[in-house]
Scaffold this active site. Structure first.
Site, PDB file in Angstrom:
ATOM      1  CD  GLU A 130      86.029 -36.688  19.124  1.00 52.63           C
ATOM      2  OE1 GLU A 130      85.654 -35.660  18.748  1.00 52.63           O
ATOM      3  OE2 GLU A 130      86.286 -37.678  19.025  1.00 52.63           O
ATOM      4  CG  ASP A 140      85.594 -28.603  20.438  1.00 50.87           C
ATOM      5  OD1 ASP A 140      84.346 -28.877  20.457  1.00 50.87           O
ATOM      6  OD2 ASP A 140      86.272 -28.739  19.568  1.00 50.87           O
ATOM      7  CG  ASN A 153      84.416 -41.014  20.982  1.00 45.95           C
ATOM      8  OD1 ASN A 153      84.173 -40.348  22.045  1.00 45.95           O
ATOM      9  ND2 ASN A 153      84.954 -40.618  19.980  1.00 45.95           N
ATOM     10  CG  HIS A 189      82.764 -31.762  19.219  1.00 45.77           C
ATOM     11  ND1 HIS A 189      84.221 -31.342  19.309  1.00 45.77           N
ATOM     12  CD2 HIS A 189      83.145 -32.934  19.015  1.00 45.77           C
ATOM     13  CE1 HIS A 189      85.240 -32.032  19.116  1.00 45.77           C
ATOM     14  NE2 HIS A 189      84.593 -33.359  18.824  1.00 45.77           N
TER      15      HIS A 189
HETATM   16  O1  G2I Z   1      84.986 -33.218  13.285  1.00 39.83           O
HETATM   17  C1  G2I Z   1      85.545 -32.898  14.819  1.00 39.83           C
HETATM   18  C2  G2I Z   1      85.755 -34.421  15.594  1.00 39.83           C
HETATM   19  C3  G2I Z   1      84.581 -35.264  15.354  1.00 39.83           C
HETATM   20  N1  G2I Z   1      84.671 -36.457  16.139  1.00 39.83           N
HETATM   21  C4  G2I Z   1      85.748 -37.413  15.683  1.00 39.83           C
HETATM   22  C5  G2I Z   1      87.002 -36.623  15.434  1.00 39.83           C
HETATM   23  O2  G2I Z   1      87.843 -37.341  14.599  1.00 39.83           O
HETATM   24  C6  G2I Z   1      86.826 -35.400  14.486  1.00 39.83           C
HETATM   25  O3  G2I Z   1      87.956 -34.420  14.459  1.00 39.83           O
HETATM   26  C7  G2I Z   1      88.231 -34.087  13.253  1.00 39.83           C
HETATM   27  C8  G2I Z   1      89.640 -33.446  13.188  1.00 39.83           C
HETATM   28  O4  G2I Z   1      89.542 -32.534  14.086  1.00 39.83           O
HETATM   29  C9  G2I Z   1      89.831 -32.710  11.932  1.00 39.83           C
HETATM   30  O5  G2I Z   1      91.270 -32.583  11.659  1.00 39.83           O
HETATM   31  O6  G2I Z   1      88.094 -34.834  12.151  1.00 39.83           O
HETATM   32  C10 G2I Z   1      88.144 -34.490  10.965  1.00 39.83           C
HETATM   33  C11 G2I Z   1      88.088 -35.450   9.937  1.00 39.83           C
HETATM   34  O7  G2I Z   1      88.759 -36.743  10.086  1.00 39.83           O
HETATM   35  C12 G2I Z   1      89.750 -33.686  10.829  1.00 39.83           C
HETATM   36  O8  G2I Z   1      89.749 -33.191   9.446  1.00 39.83           O
HETATM   37  C13 G2I Z   1      90.704 -33.532   8.615  1.00 39.83           C
HETATM   38  C14 G2I Z   1      90.110 -32.781   7.297  1.00 39.83           C
HETATM   39  O9  G2I Z   1      88.778 -33.187   6.807  1.00 39.83           O
HETATM   40  C15 G2I Z   1      91.194 -33.335   6.287  1.00 39.83           C
HETATM   41  O10 G2I Z   1      90.820 -32.731   4.943  1.00 39.83           O
HETATM   42  C16 G2I Z   1      92.439 -33.253   6.611  1.00 39.83           C
HETATM   43  O11 G2I Z   1      93.483 -33.864   5.710  1.00 39.83           O
HETATM   44  O12 G2I Z   1      91.999 -33.388   8.671  1.00 39.83           O
HETATM   45  C17 G2I Z   1      92.891 -33.830   8.023  1.00 39.83           C
HETATM   46  C18 G2I Z   1      94.218 -33.726   8.284  1.00 39.83           C
HETATM   47  O13 G2I Z   1      94.534 -32.392   8.736  1.00 39.83           O
END
Ligand code: G2I
Length: 464
Positions: free
Chosen positions: A272, A274, A209, A245
């Site tokens: 994913e 958006d 991915n 994205h």
């Molecule tokens: O960055 C967008 C996506 C890119 N591809 C991989 C996906 O896994 C990624 O998703 C995002 C989430 O939408 C966010 O929600 O990944 C981020 C990093 O894992 C996520 O953000 C994290 C924050 O960085 C943390 O600080 C927080 O604790 O979300 C966590 C849970 O809310």
């Protein structure tokens, strides 16, 4: 026809649960989305199911208490993915200490509502727990193998597609790998992760991915070359996820890019999606949907959140529902696109997600029987994962010990569902509390991984 029936089967139980959970809200939603005279489907999931595809959303278990979010989720989507709760930092906060609380709730929600589950993500340079961030070399490689094995085994049979490896390629024009602690363990880390996942959950589709792969460019071509190489060498890869994205434009070769991967013999999935708010939002959503529908091996689409205020790109309002839960023009463009095309069908619909997890326990025995054991091995240069099946003979048994002799230089680095007496030479693997009792003819599995060469021959099994 089969695909349509599968889709309907997944949707029906959701309606029943919703009528209990959401009462009046559900009635209102049903009235709003009643089927049109032309019998077009009135939800994204049902519309996608017409061609055997799924339409999913990213969510989090803590959102299930938000009625508006969950009402939309349950009504519109027939697949879900954990936005964060299946990542390495969430599932293995301390080394070899696993926490599946949120992820299990998410899977249970899917099962109760007739949805399938995408798994995201087994290995990623980002969102590693602190202990893994500080690791390198063989220790990190073994920790990765253990993580993939334990997480994929935990969810075995419940995930239709796993993102085994996420975002391993560099941005920009190099077309090469991204530097990371994982990459520095050796270029073969990706195929090791895939082989390990295959051993743990042989029926899930295993995906690579990534993002910025939304057209034919240096990065997507680098991934394309890796997939072609994997297919030619028998590395078990089944699918490629295109995160998508997107900004305010869409590459004109978006569909052609999906198709060239499909032509390598893998499925493709939009994982994913958006799209930045702007004049083109609805049209880009529509073109992405039509591209997936036009590629027979495109299994389905997942949007990265439900409402704009749930999104990681909140300021850009990139999703299909606004912050009040209203359908946006982009929603209508996607629904109409899904309804306008009846095929072609993906070659393989996702497996039925309602299969209960493998039950490691067995009926109470009377004891006193014999047992046998067989090993299946998944090896690569320098390492292996062994899965051992223990089968009781004509009488029930209360416990078992499997004796395996390892080649010189081989070391066991991790064991699951059994207790190992040592890590090299001749090792006795004995049952743990929950898998010792087997009824006559009954069986259970345990496994171990190691560095070096895996065992050969048939092990001896002693019943206790
Ligand atoms: O960055 C967008 C996506 C890119 N591809 C991989 C996906 O896994 C990624 O998703 C995002 C989430 O939408 C966010 O929600 O990944 C981020 C990093 O894992 C996520 O953000 C994290 C924050 O960085 C943390 O600080 C927080 O604790 O979300 C966590 C849970 O809310």
């Amino acid at each position: 026809m089969k695909d349509r029936r599968d889709g309907a089967a997944r949707i029906r139980p959701r309606t029943v649960v919703m009528s209990v959970v959401a009462g009046a809200t559900m009635l209102a939603a049903t009235a709003l989305t009643a089927p049109a005279a032309n019998a077009a489907a009135s939800t994204l999931g049902a519309a996608a199911a017409q061609s055997g595809r799924y339409f999913g959303a990213a969510t989090s278990s803590f959102m299930f208490s938000n009625t508006q979010h969950t009402t939309i989720l349950n009504r519109e989507f027939n697949s879900i993915v954990a936005e964060n709760e299946m990542k390495w930092d969430a599932t293995e906060p301390q080394q070899n200490v696993f926490n599946f609380t949120g992820a299990d709730r998410l899977v249970a929600h899917a099962r109760a509502n007739g949805m399938s589950v995408r798994g995201h993500a087994l290995v990623w340079h980002s969102q590693q727990p602190g202990w893994a961030q500080n690791m390198s070399g063989t220790a990190l490689r073994n920790a990765m193998i253990n993580h993939v094995t334990r997480v994929a085994t935990h969810f075995r049979g419940q995930i239709h597609s796993w993102d085994v490896v996420n975002e391993a390629f560099a941005d920009g024009g190099s077309g090469g790998r991204r530097d990371s602690n994982l990459q520095r363990t050796g270029n073969d880390w990706i195929e090791v992760a895939f082989r390990t996942a295959k051993a743990a959950d042989p029926n899930a589709k295993l995906c690579y991915n990534d993002y910025n792969t939304d057209g034919i460019n240096a990065k997507s071509t680098g991934i394309y070359n890796m997939v072609r190489d994997f297919k030619s060498r028998g590395v078990p890869i089944d699918c490629v996820g295109f995160q998508s994205h997107l900004g305010t434009t869409l590459a004109s070769d978006y569909q052609a890019n999906l198709q060239r991967f499909a032509d390598l013999g893998v499925d493709v999935q939009i994982t994913e999606l958006d799209v930045a708010q702007g004049a083109n939002q609805a049209s880009i959503y529509e073109r992405v949907t039509r591209a997936c529908l036009a590629v027979a091996r495109c299994n389905g689409i997942t949007v990265w959140g439900v409402r704009d205020n749930d999104s990681w790109r909140r300021g850009e309002n990139p999703l299909l529902f606004d912050a009040n839960g209203n359908k946006k023009p982009a929603y209508t463009s996607v629904l109409n696109a899904l309804n306008s095309v009846s095929g072609p069908n993906p070659t393989t619909p996702p497996p039925n997600p309602t299969t209960p997890p493998p039950n490691p326990t067995t009926p109470p025995p009377s004891g006193g029987g014999a047992c046998s054991a067989s090993v299946s091995l998944n090896s690569w240069s320098g390492g292996f994962v062994a899965t051992v099946r223990v089968t009781a003979g004509n009488a029930a048994i209360r416990g078992w010990t499997v004796r395996i002799t390892l080649p010189g230089g081989t070391t066991v680095t991790g064991t699951w569902n059994a207790q190992a007496s040592g890590s090299s030479g001749t090792v006795n693997f004995s049952n743990v509390s929950y898998n010792g009792q087997l009824s006559a003819g009954g069986s259970t599995e345990f496994g171990f991984q190691g560095t070096g060469t895996g065992p050969s021959g048939t092990p001896t099994c002693t019943a206790t």
